[in-house]
Design a protein around this motif. Sequence first.
Motif, PDB file in Angstrom:
ATOM      1  N   GLY A  21      37.997   6.125 -11.542  1.00 29.21           N
ATOM      2  CA  GLY A  21      37.401   6.981 -10.529  1.00 29.21           C
ATOM      3  C   GLY A  21      36.565   6.260  -9.494  1.00 29.21           C
ATOM      4  N   SER A  22      36.531   4.915  -9.550  1.00 33.12           N
ATOM      5  CA  SER A  22      35.652   4.220  -8.615  1.00 33.12           C
ATOM      6  C   SER A  22      36.160   2.821  -8.271  1.00 33.12           C
ATOM      7  CB  SER A  22      34.243   4.112  -9.203  1.00 33.12           C
ATOM      8  OG  SER A  22      34.252   3.258 -10.321  1.00 33.12           O
ATOM      9  N   VAL A  23      35.646   2.322  -7.155  1.00 32.51           N
ATOM     10  CA  VAL A  23      35.884   0.946  -6.716  1.00 32.51           C
ATOM     11  C   VAL A  23      34.501   0.325  -6.543  1.00 32.51           C
ATOM     12  CG1 VAL A  23      36.761  -0.518  -4.868  1.00 32.51           C
ATOM     13  CG2 VAL A  23      37.991   1.560  -5.488  1.00 32.51           C
ATOM     14  N   THR A  24      34.252  -0.805  -7.222  1.00 34.98           N
ATOM     15  CA  THR A  24      32.979  -1.502  -7.100  1.00 34.98           C
ATOM     16  C   THR A  24      33.234  -2.880  -6.512  1.00 34.98           C
ATOM     17  OG1 THR A  24      32.124  -0.338  -9.029  1.00 34.98           O
ATOM     18  CG2 THR A  24      30.914  -2.285  -8.317  1.00 34.98           C
ATOM     19  N   ILE A  25      32.478  -3.206  -5.466  1.00 38.25           N
ATOM     20  CA  ILE A  25      32.578  -4.521  -4.824  1.00 38.25           C
ATOM     21  C   ILE A  25      31.256  -5.235  -5.069  1.00 38.25           C
ATOM     22  CG2 ILE A  25      32.949  -5.766  -2.662  1.00 38.25           C
ATOM     23  CD1 ILE A  25      34.377  -3.198  -1.645  1.00 38.25           C
ATOM     24  N   HIS A  26      31.311  -6.422  -5.696  1.00 43.10           N
ATOM     25  CA  HIS A  26      30.130  -7.213  -6.005  1.00 43.10           C
ATOM     26  C   HIS A  26      29.926  -8.239  -4.901  1.00 43.10           C
ATOM     27  CE1 HIS A  26      29.910  -5.604 -10.105  1.00 43.10           C
ATOM     28  NE2 HIS A  26      31.230  -5.607 -10.034  1.00 43.10           N
ATOM     29  N   LEU A  27      28.754  -8.148  -4.233  1.00 53.50           N
ATOM     30  CA  LEU A  27      28.428  -9.025  -3.105  1.00 53.50           C
ATOM     31  C   LEU A  27      27.170  -9.816  -3.405  1.00 53.50           C
ATOM     32  CD1 LEU A  27      28.758  -6.299  -0.349  1.00 53.50           C
ATOM     33  CD2 LEU A  27      30.435  -8.053  -0.852  1.00 53.50           C
ATOM     34  N   ILE A  28      27.072 -11.020  -2.835  1.00 52.82           N
ATOM     35  CA  ILE A  28      25.859 -11.822  -2.957  1.00 52.82           C
ATOM     36  C   ILE A  28      25.423 -12.277  -1.580  1.00 52.82           C
ATOM     37  CG2 ILE A  28      27.093 -13.987  -3.370  1.00 52.82           C
ATOM     38  CD1 ILE A  28      24.768 -14.672  -5.343  1.00 52.82           C
ATOM     39  N   PHE A  29      24.106 -12.226  -1.355  1.00 47.71           N
ATOM     40  CA  PHE A  29      23.514 -12.684  -0.094  1.00 47.71           C
ATOM     41  C   PHE A  29      23.287 -14.189  -0.227  1.00 47.71           C
ATOM     42  CE2 PHE A  29      19.779 -13.327   2.716  1.00 47.71           C
ATOM     43  CZ  PHE A  29      20.346 -12.907   3.900  1.00 47.71           C
ATOM     44  N   THR A  30      23.877 -14.992   0.655  1.00 48.31           N
ATOM     45  CA  THR A  30      23.861 -16.443   0.503  1.00 48.31           C
ATOM     46  C   THR A  30      23.070 -17.191   1.560  1.00 48.31           C
ATOM     47  OG1 THR A  30      25.922 -16.628   1.745  1.00 48.31           O
ATOM     48  CG2 THR A  30      26.105 -16.447  -0.653  1.00 48.31           C
ATOM     49  N   ALA A  31      22.422 -16.502   2.481  1.00 50.46           N
ATOM     50  CA  ALA A  31      21.663 -17.194   3.533  1.00 50.46           C
ATOM     51  C   ALA A  31      20.553 -18.038   2.899  1.00 50.46           C
ATOM     52  CB  ALA A  31      21.066 -16.198   4.512  1.00 50.46           C
ATOM     53  N   PRO A  32      20.322 -19.250   3.397  1.00 51.68           N
ATOM     54  CA  PRO A  32      19.312 -20.128   2.798  1.00 51.68           C
ATOM     55  C   PRO A  32      17.879 -19.697   3.092  1.00 51.68           C
ATOM     56  CG  PRO A  32      20.306 -21.189   4.698  1.00 51.68           C
ATOM     57  CD  PRO A  32      21.060 -19.909   4.475  1.00 51.68           C
ATOM     58  N   VAL A  33      17.673 -18.843   4.086  1.00 49.91           N
ATOM     59  CA  VAL A  33      16.332 -18.361   4.427  1.00 49.91           C
ATOM     60  C   VAL A  33      16.356 -16.853   4.604  1.00 49.91           C
ATOM     61  CG1 VAL A  33      15.633 -20.497   5.574  1.00 49.91           C
ATOM     62  CG2 VAL A  33      16.660 -18.683   6.905  1.00 49.91           C
ATOM     63  N   GLY A  34      15.187 -16.252   4.487  1.00 44.32           N
ATOM     64  CA  GLY A  34      15.026 -14.830   4.754  1.00 44.32           C
ATOM     65  C   GLY A  34      13.922 -14.632   5.773  1.00 44.32           C
ATOM     66  N   LEU A  35      13.922 -13.502   6.437  1.00 41.13           N
ATOM     67  CA  LEU A  35      12.886 -13.201   7.431  1.00 41.13           C
ATOM     68  C   LEU A  35      11.869 -12.233   6.840  1.00 41.13           C
ATOM     69  CD1 LEU A  35      14.999 -12.661  10.675  1.00 41.13           C
ATOM     70  CD2 LEU A  35      13.783 -14.716   9.945  1.00 41.13           C
ATOM     71  N   CYS A  36      10.605 -12.513   7.094  1.00 45.32           N
ATOM     72  CA  CYS A  36       9.540 -11.613   6.663  1.00 45.32           C
ATOM     73  C   CYS A  36       9.700 -10.294   7.422  1.00 45.32           C
ATOM     74  CB  CYS A  36       8.183 -12.249   6.963  1.00 45.32           C
ATOM     75  SG  CYS A  36       6.791 -11.137   6.607  1.00 45.32           S
ATOM     76  N   PRO A  37       9.647  -9.156   6.730  1.00 42.63           N
ATOM     77  CA  PRO A  37       9.808  -7.878   7.427  1.00 42.63           C
ATOM     78  C   PRO A  37       8.618  -7.536   8.331  1.00 42.63           C
ATOM     79  CG  PRO A  37       9.367  -7.518   5.101  1.00 42.63           C
ATOM     80  CD  PRO A  37       9.529  -8.990   5.282  1.00 42.63           C
ATOM     81  N   LEU A  38       7.467  -8.168   8.127  1.00 41.73           N
ATOM     82  CA  LEU A  38       6.294  -7.874   8.950  1.00 41.73           C
ATOM     83  C   LEU A  38       6.175  -8.791  10.159  1.00 41.73           C
ATOM     84  CD1 LEU A  38       3.693  -7.238   6.105  1.00 41.73           C
ATOM     85  CD2 LEU A  38       4.988  -5.555   7.427  1.00 41.73           C
ATOM     86  N   CYS A  39       6.253 -10.117   9.933  1.00 38.58           N
ATOM     87  CA  CYS A  39       6.040 -11.047  11.046  1.00 38.58           C
ATOM     88  C   CYS A  39       7.339 -11.684  11.554  1.00 38.58           C
ATOM     89  CB  CYS A  39       5.054 -12.139  10.636  1.00 38.58           C
ATOM     90  SG  CYS A  39       5.691 -13.291   9.405  1.00 38.58           S
ATOM     91  N   CYS A  41       8.966 -14.148  10.541  1.00 35.91           N
ATOM     92  CA  CYS A  41       9.052 -15.607  10.413  1.00 35.91           C
ATOM     93  C   CYS A  41       9.999 -15.964   9.273  1.00 35.91           C
ATOM     94  CB  CYS A  41       7.676 -16.199  10.140  1.00 35.91           C
ATOM     95  SG  CYS A  41       6.579 -16.110  11.552  1.00 35.91           S
ATOM     96  N   PRO A  42      10.800 -17.016   9.431  1.00 32.92           N
ATOM     97  CA  PRO A  42      11.726 -17.405   8.368  1.00 32.92           C
ATOM     98  C   PRO A  42      11.001 -18.091   7.205  1.00 32.92           C
ATOM     99  CG  PRO A  42      11.908 -18.906  10.216  1.00 32.92           C
ATOM    100  CD  PRO A  42      10.957 -17.833  10.625  1.00 32.92           C
ATOM    101  N   SER A  43      11.551 -17.934   6.020  1.00 34.89           N
ATOM    102  CA  SER A  43      11.013 -18.582   4.833  1.00 34.89           C
ATOM    103  C   SER A  43      12.170 -18.944   3.908  1.00 34.89           C
ATOM    104  CB  SER A  43      10.045 -17.661   4.109  1.00 34.89           C
ATOM    105  OG  SER A  43       9.622 -18.261   2.899  1.00 34.89           O
ATOM    106  N   SER A  44      12.050 -20.097   3.255  1.00 33.72           N
ATOM    107  CA  SER A  44      13.081 -20.512   2.297  1.00 33.72           C
ATOM    108  C   SER A  44      12.513 -20.597   0.881  1.00 33.72           C
ATOM    109  CB  SER A  44      13.662 -21.867   2.702  1.00 33.72           C
ATOM    110  OG  SER A  44      12.643 -22.847   2.721  1.00 33.72           O
ATOM    111  N   ARG A  45      11.255 -20.215   0.699  1.00 35.11           N
ATOM    112  CA  ARG A  45      10.617 -20.283  -0.617  1.00 35.11           C
ATOM    113  C   ARG A  45      10.930 -19.003  -1.398  1.00 35.11           C
ATOM    114  NH1 ARG A  45       5.027 -20.415  -2.496  1.00 35.11           N
ATOM    115  NH2 ARG A  45       4.449 -19.373  -0.554  1.00 35.11           N
ATOM    116  N   LEU A  46      11.711 -19.146  -2.449  1.00 37.72           N
ATOM    117  CA  LEU A  46      12.224 -18.001  -3.207  1.00 37.72           C
ATOM    118  C   LEU A  46      11.136 -17.363  -4.059  1.00 37.72           C
ATOM    119  CD1 LEU A  46      14.764 -16.377  -3.841  1.00 37.72           C
ATOM    120  CD2 LEU A  46      15.197 -17.969  -5.701  1.00 37.72           C
TER     121      LEU A  46
END
Length: 79
Positions: A21-39, A41-46
């Motif tokens: 009854g369903s189709v599931t697609i498994h995805l992974i986010f692979t970007a080396p940095v993320g952006l702060c939602p407030l400022c 600014c990029p960050s790579s510290r996990l």
Amino acid sequence: METTLLLPAEFDVLGTCVCQGSVTIHLIFTAPVGLCPLCRCPSSRLHSHYRRTLADLPLCGKQVRLQLYSRKFFCDTAG
């Protein structure tokens, strides 16, 4: 037969699961940095990682789910 999903370059498909009854697609986010939602600014510290499940419109009468494996990053901006 190969299919192409319209995904941003920062996502990779880990696999798919087609059940009765369903189709599931498994995805992974692979970007080396993320952006702060407030400022924005990029960050790579996990900070941590988590899994989120999203629902999409039905496909051929089957429920569609996206399992997204994502990460949180520390913001290194003072304040």
